[in-house]
Design a protein around this motif. Structure first.
Motif, mmCIF file in Angstrom:
data_model
loop_
_atom_site.group_PDB
_atom_site.id
_atom_site.type_symbol
_atom_site.label_atom_id
_atom_site.label_comp_id
_atom_site.label_asym_id
_atom_site.label_seq_id
_atom_site.Cartn_x
_atom_site.Cartn_y
_atom_site.Cartn_z
ATOM 1 N N UNK A 120 0.841 -1.206 0.000
ATOM 2 C CA UNK A 120 0.000 0.000 0.000
ATOM 3 C C UNK A 120 0.874 1.253 0.000
ATOM 4 N N UNK A 121 1.609 1.489 -1.090
ATOM 5 C CA UNK A 121 2.561 2.611 -1.100
ATOM 6 C C UNK A 121 1.906 3.983 -0.941
ATOM 7 N N UNK A 122 0.748 4.190 -1.540
ATOM 8 C CA UNK A 122 0.094 5.501 -1.441
ATOM 9 C C UNK A 122 -0.364 5.786 -0.018
ATOM 10 N N UNK A 123 -0.932 4.769 0.649
ATOM 11 C CA UNK A 123 -1.421 4.961 2.017
ATOM 12 C C UNK A 123 -0.286 5.229 3.000
ATOM 13 N N UNK A 124 0.922 4.803 2.660
ATOM 14 C CA UNK A 124 2.069 5.039 3.526
ATOM 15 C C UNK A 124 2.805 6.318 3.135
ATOM 16 N N UNK A 125 3.043 6.498 1.837
ATOM 17 C CA UNK A 125 3.866 7.629 1.380
ATOM 18 C C UNK A 125 3.165 8.969 1.546
ATOM 19 N N UNK A 126 1.871 9.037 1.222
ATOM 20 C CA UNK A 126 1.169 10.316 1.276
ATOM 21 C C UNK A 126 1.155 10.913 2.686
ATOM 22 N N UNK A 127 0.750 10.147 3.735
ATOM 23 C CA UNK A 127 0.797 10.722 5.090
ATOM 24 C C UNK A 127 2.229 11.002 5.562
ATOM 25 N N UNK A 128 3.170 10.143 5.170
ATOM 26 C CA UNK A 128 4.564 10.328 5.620
ATOM 27 C C UNK A 128 5.166 11.621 5.102
ATOM 28 N N UNK A 129 4.685 12.080 3.938
ATOM 29 C CA UNK A 129 5.243 13.306 3.361
ATOM 30 C C UNK A 129 4.992 14.522 4.232
ATOM 31 N N UNK A 130 3.964 14.461 5.103
ATOM 32 C CA UNK A 130 3.682 15.576 6.007
ATOM 33 C C UNK A 130 4.847 15.837 6.952
ATOM 34 N N UNK A 131 5.515 14.756 7.393
ATOM 35 C CA UNK A 131 6.651 14.899 8.315
ATOM 36 C C UNK A 131 7.990 14.944 7.594
ATOM 37 N N UNK A 132 8.104 14.180 6.513
ATOM 38 C CA UNK A 132 9.393 14.116 5.819
ATOM 39 C C UNK A 132 9.792 15.462 5.228
ATOM 40 N N UNK A 133 8.811 16.227 4.743
ATOM 41 C CA UNK A 133 9.114 17.538 4.163
ATOM 42 C C UNK A 133 9.780 18.473 5.158
ATOM 43 N N UNK A 134 9.140 18.740 6.324
ATOM 44 C CA UNK A 134 9.772 19.606 7.323
ATOM 45 C C UNK A 134 11.091 19.053 7.859
ATOM 46 N N UNK A 135 11.158 17.723 8.079
ATOM 47 C CA UNK A 135 12.404 17.135 8.582
ATOM 48 C C UNK A 135 13.536 17.339 7.581
ATOM 49 N N UNK A 136 13.213 17.193 6.296
ATOM 50 C CA UNK A 136 14.237 17.398 5.273
ATOM 51 C C UNK A 136 14.743 18.841 5.282
ATOM 52 N N UNK A 137 13.826 19.785 5.482
ATOM 53 C CA UNK A 137 14.238 21.191 5.539
ATOM 54 C C UNK A 137 15.159 21.446 6.727
ATOM 55 N N UNK A 138 14.818 20.874 7.889
ATOM 56 C CA UNK A 138 15.624 21.077 9.094
ATOM 57 C C UNK A 138 17.003 20.429 8.964
ATOM 58 N N UNK A 139 17.027 19.228 8.405
ATOM 59 C CA UNK A 139 18.275 18.470 8.329
ATOM 60 C C UNK A 139 19.011 18.653 7.005
ATOM 61 N N UNK A 140 18.600 19.646 6.207
ATOM 62 C CA UNK A 140 19.196 19.833 4.890
ATOM 63 C C UNK A 140 20.717 20.018 4.930
ATOM 64 N N UNK A 141 21.282 20.801 5.879
ATOM 65 C CA UNK A 141 22.761 20.932 5.906
ATOM 66 C C UNK A 141 23.474 19.594 6.104
ATOM 67 N N UNK A 142 22.930 18.759 7.024
ATOM 68 C CA UNK A 142 23.560 17.459 7.275
ATOM 69 C C UNK A 142 23.423 16.555 6.049
ATOM 70 N N UNK A 143 22.215 16.561 5.446
ATOM 71 C CA UNK A 143 21.976 15.744 4.256
ATOM 72 C C UNK A 143 22.888 16.192 3.119
ATOM 73 N N UNK A 144 23.009 17.518 2.935
ATOM 74 C CA UNK A 144 23.864 18.051 1.872
ATOM 75 C C UNK A 144 25.319 17.649 2.087
ATOM 76 N N UNK A 145 25.795 17.725 3.335
ATOM 77 C CA UNK A 145 27.169 17.347 3.637
ATOM 78 C C UNK A 145 27.396 15.867 3.365
ATOM 79 N N UNK A 146 26.446 15.036 3.781
ATOM 80 C CA UNK A 146 26.576 13.591 3.546
ATOM 81 C C UNK A 146 26.615 13.281 2.058
#
Length: 425
Positions: A120-146
């Motif tokens: 059930x990829x849609x049922x998992x991915x769609x709600x998860x995007x609510x948190x992954x988006x902000x987390x990605x913004x916060x952790x962008x420097x670490x992600x970019x460095x990695x």
């Protein structure tokens, strides 16, 4: 850490396992989404689909984010499990905690969430995007460095990092998708889509009316003959020629001829020739997808197929191309395949010599040679290099062919016995 109770540590440990399961499920759900379905939902205004599509524009950043979060949580969970194990069982608790945590993580933080996300990829991915988006913004420097370090290491070993992911499909991949959509669309619609994809593989030579079957009017004939031919013509357009088809002078619309016939003063050969359209010639070997565009661009519906020497080989109409896509029209004056082919109880098939080889191959999933002649008669004459006699037996690939009737230097009927059982498409 000593001030924190064992119960609190266990609760935190359970939370860490749940967070790890969320990261694992989110990654699988995002990566297994149908990109074309996602794009369709996004174009329809689905906000969740737009969020996911935005995250998937840079899958490398998304994967780095998930891996960072998952590994941090798993390492923290491992440390907490070690502390809990030592408090409960002493030194032996380290081994016990390692075994129990490994089992729990594999089942509840890896296998179970990833399996659910894959189903059930849609049922998992769609709600998860609510948190992954902000987390990605916060952790962008670490992600970019990695990512920067990873790309640098890849370059050191000669791996290219500039390759871009493309979601474009080739024609063969699109054909596979259409085949696999059998449960989502009717067989007729599926055949039509496949026929459109096949247009570039089929040429005007494969569908044209052969020269000997072209209906034309010799303008040098007597008036009574001209009137009779125009009155009884089953076609909407007729080739006008002088004595021989090579000297064709125009393509006459029968409706226009009837208009002239209603006015006896205007009904002259000169007016008929004046009312005829200029002949539109088509080079042999032209693909149907190209010819369909040329018909539209030149505002033509009928053309004569010519070879490299300018000799007329046949006639093609826009209706012939449309029939290749949607199937035979009921108004067609030519005999249908059902009238030319008669399957027998013993597995053999009686086929008229004028039947189209390509249509027979499509109908029965056969592989009779299509490279040369387009009819059964032409195929046999080309193979034998002579006009056969009645009751001649021919072995052609996987087929045994009995020639049942030969008249006027043409094979009129054959019996084909395939080695494999008959299977109509």
């Amino acid at each position: 850490m000593d001030s924190v109770s064992t119960t609190s540590l266990i609760i935190i440990l359970v939370v860490m396992v749940l967070v790890s399961a969320w990261f694992a499920g989110s990654e699988t759900g995002m990566m297994t989404l149908n990109r074309y379905k996602l794009r369709h939902h996004a174009k329809q205004g689905n906000r969740a689909a737009k969020r996911v599509e935005k995250l998937l524009k840079r899958p490398d950043l998304l994967i780095s984010l998930v891996l960072i979060g998952n590994n941090l949580v798993n390492i923290l969970a491992s440390s907490l499990a070690t502390i809990v194990g030592m408090r409960l069982y002493g030194n032996a608790g380290v081994a016990i905690a390692t075994g129990v945590l490994t089992f729990v993580v594999l089942i509840f933080a890896e296998v179970l969430p990833k399996t659910i996300a894959a189903l059930y990829p849609e049922k998992v991915a769609y709600p998860s995007s609510l948190l992954l988006g902000p987390i990605q913004t916060i952790m962008l420097p670490i992600v970019w460095l990695l990512n920067t370090i990873t790309r640098f290491l890849m370059r050191l070993v000669g791996i290219k990092t500039e390759t871009s992911m493309s979601s474009a499909l080739s024609k063969e991949e699109l054909r596979t998708i259409v085949y696999e959509s059998r449960n989502l669309m009717s067989r007729r619609n599926q055949d039509m889509l496949l026929s459109v994809l096949d247009l570039e593989k089929v040429t005007v030579d494969d569908i044209m009316i052969p020269r000997n079957e072209i209906v034309g009017i010799n303008v040098n004939d007597e008036w009574k003959t001209l009137i009779r031919q125009l009155t009884h013509s089953p076609h909407g357009r007729i080739v006008l020629y002088r004595d021989t088809l090579e000297d064709c002078v125009g393509m006459l619309r029968v409706r226009e001829a009837w208009r002239i016939m209603n006015d006896k003063r205007e009904f002259t050969k000169e007016n008929l020739l004046r009312a005829a359209d200029e002949i539109y010639f088509i080079p042999e070997g032209t693909a149907l997808n190209q010819q369909l565009v040329k018909f539209q661009r030149n505002k033509k519906k009928t053309g004569l197929v010519i070879d490299e020497y300018g000799d007329i080989k046949g006639l093609v109409t826009i209706e012939d191309i449309l029939e290749e896509i949607v199937g035979d029209f009921t108004t067609s004056m030519s005999p249908s395949l059902a009238e030319e082919v008669m399957p027998q109880n013993d597995g053999s098939v009686l086929i008229d010599g004028s039947a189209n080889v390509r249509e027979i191959n499509k109908a029965f999933n056969w592989n009779l040679p299509e490279d040369g002649a387009r009819t059964i008669n032409g195929m046999l004459l080309e193979f034998l290099e002579e006009i056969p006699e009645t009751n001649t037996n021919v072995k052609l690939g996987d087929f045994a062919i009995d020639i049942l009737d030969v008249q006027d230097n043409m094979v009129k009927q054959v019996r084909v016995v395939p080695n494999k059982p008959l299977k109509q498409s």
